[in-house]
Design a protein around this motif. Structure first.
Motif, PDB file in Angstrom:
ATOM      1  N   ASP A   1      -2.558  10.796  13.718  1.00 50.52           N
ATOM      2  CA  ASP A   1      -2.240   9.321  14.051  1.00 50.52           C
ATOM      3  C   ASP A   1      -3.717   8.627  13.460  1.00 50.52           C
ATOM      4  O   ASP A   1      -3.443   7.623  12.806  1.00 50.52           O
ATOM      5  N   ALA A   2      -4.795   9.218  13.831  1.00 50.72           N
ATOM      6  CA  ALA A   2      -6.227   8.516  13.496  1.00 50.72           C
ATOM      7  C   ALA A   2      -6.309   8.330  11.865  1.00 50.72           C
ATOM      8  O   ALA A   2      -6.580   7.527  11.279  1.00 50.72           O
ATOM      9  N   ILE A   3      -5.756   9.593  11.337  1.00 53.77           N
ATOM     10  CA  ILE A   3      -5.975   9.637   9.797  1.00 53.77           C
ATOM     11  C   ILE A   3      -5.076   8.477   9.422  1.00 53.77           C
ATOM     12  O   ILE A   3      -5.105   7.916   8.480  1.00 53.77           O
ATOM     13  N   ASN A   4      -3.788   8.414   9.755  1.00 55.97           N
ATOM     14  CA  ASN A   4      -2.917   7.531   9.029  1.00 55.97           C
ATOM     15  C   ASN A   4      -3.140   5.906   9.553  1.00 55.97           C
ATOM     16  O   ASN A   4      -3.168   5.485   8.704  1.00 55.97           O
ATOM     17  N   ILE A   5      -3.808   5.821  10.635  1.00 54.31           N
ATOM     18  CA  ILE A   5      -4.402   4.335  11.064  1.00 54.31           C
ATOM     19  C   ILE A   5      -5.350   4.094  10.064  1.00 54.31           C
ATOM     20  O   ILE A   5      -5.300   2.823   9.545  1.00 54.31           O
ATOM     21  N   ALA A   6      -6.133   4.785   9.875  1.00 59.66           N
ATOM     22  CA  ALA A   6      -7.370   4.636   9.066  1.00 59.66           C
ATOM     23  C   ALA A   6      -7.042   4.517   7.641  1.00 59.66           C
ATOM     24  O   ALA A   6      -7.760   3.467   6.844  1.00 59.66           O
ATOM     25  N   TYR A   7      -6.161   5.203   7.323  1.00 56.68           N
ATOM     26  CA  TYR A   7      -5.588   5.160   5.690  1.00 56.68           C
ATOM     27  C   TYR A   7      -4.837   3.745   5.487  1.00 56.68           C
ATOM     28  O   TYR A   7      -5.039   3.100   4.570  1.00 56.68           O
ATOM     29  N   ASN A   8      -4.277   3.305   6.569  1.00 58.20           N
ATOM     30  CA  ASN A   8      -3.502   2.091   6.412  1.00 58.20           C
ATOM     31  C   ASN A   8      -4.436   0.758   6.669  1.00 58.20           C
ATOM     32  O   ASN A   8      -4.342  -0.320   6.371  1.00 58.20           O
ATOM     33  N   ASN A   9      -5.683   1.107   7.383  1.00 57.07           N
ATOM     34  CA  ASN A   9      -6.683  -0.080   7.664  1.00 57.07           C
ATOM     35  C   ASN A   9      -8.062   0.325   7.774  1.00 57.07           C
ATOM     36  O   ASN A   9      -8.592   0.783   8.794  1.00 57.07           O
TER      37      ASN A   9
ATOM     38  N   MET B   1       0.811  -1.141   0.053  1.00 64.19           N
ATOM     39  CA  MET B   1      -0.001  -0.114  -0.218  1.00 64.19           C
ATOM     40  C   MET B   1       0.917   1.141  -0.092  1.00 64.19           C
ATOM     41  O   MET B   1       1.870   1.307   0.828  1.00 64.19           O
ATOM     42  N   LYS B   2       0.437   2.097  -0.788  1.00 63.10           N
ATOM     43  CA  LYS B   2       1.039   3.396  -0.933  1.00 63.10           C
ATOM     44  C   LYS B   2       0.905   4.346   0.607  1.00 63.10           C
ATOM     45  O   LYS B   2       0.126   4.325   1.197  1.00 63.10           O
ATOM     46  N   GLU B   3       2.253   4.810   0.823  1.00 65.32           N
ATOM     47  CA  GLU B   3       2.133   5.715   2.328  1.00 65.32           C
ATOM     48  C   GLU B   3       1.410   6.828   2.097  1.00 65.32           C
ATOM     49  O   GLU B   3       1.428   7.583   0.748  1.00 65.32           O
ATOM     50  N   LEU B   4       1.084   7.508   3.056  1.00 63.64           N
ATOM     51  CA  LEU B   4       0.021   8.764   2.967  1.00 63.64           C
ATOM     52  C   LEU B   4       1.239   9.776   3.054  1.00 63.64           C
ATOM     53  O   LEU B   4       2.223   9.635   3.942  1.00 63.64           O
TER      54      LEU B   4
END
Length: 92
Positions: free
Chosen positions: A30-38, A1-4
């Motif tokens: 942190d929440a945006i990054n977590i949601a982006y990855n999952n 998956m592409k990194e944000l």
């Protein structure tokens, strides 16, 4: 998956008048990054708050209050016109 792209994310939050140095905004990032990855974590938002609290070793309630406070501050400092134009651009 592409990194944000963190620079673009922070730039976007700055455009929306978030204070990048507040704890609430840092938790929101942190929440945006977590949601982006999952993305499945968004099915039950409590799970997202829990993951952010685990990452930061802070209670879920403090995470929720901090993020909510950060959003409230943003709402008080952004003009409705800017907010409308911003979401119009991203929904087009």
């Amino acid at each position: 998956m592409k990194e944000l792209d963190q620079i673009k994310l922070k730039s976007l939050l700055l455009e929306l008048k978030f204070n990048l140095y507040s704890r609430g905004t840092l938790f929101l990032i942190d929440a945006i990054n977590i949601a982006y990855n999952n993305p499945t974590v968004l099915c039950k938002i409590e799970n997202l708050y829990y993951e952010v609290s685990e990452k930061n070793n802070i209670s879920v309630n403090k995470i929720q209050r901090s993020i909510r406070s950060s959003i409230d501050v943003m709402n008080n400092h952004i003009s409705p016109e800017l907010l409308h134009s911003f979401f119009y651009i991203y929904n087009s």
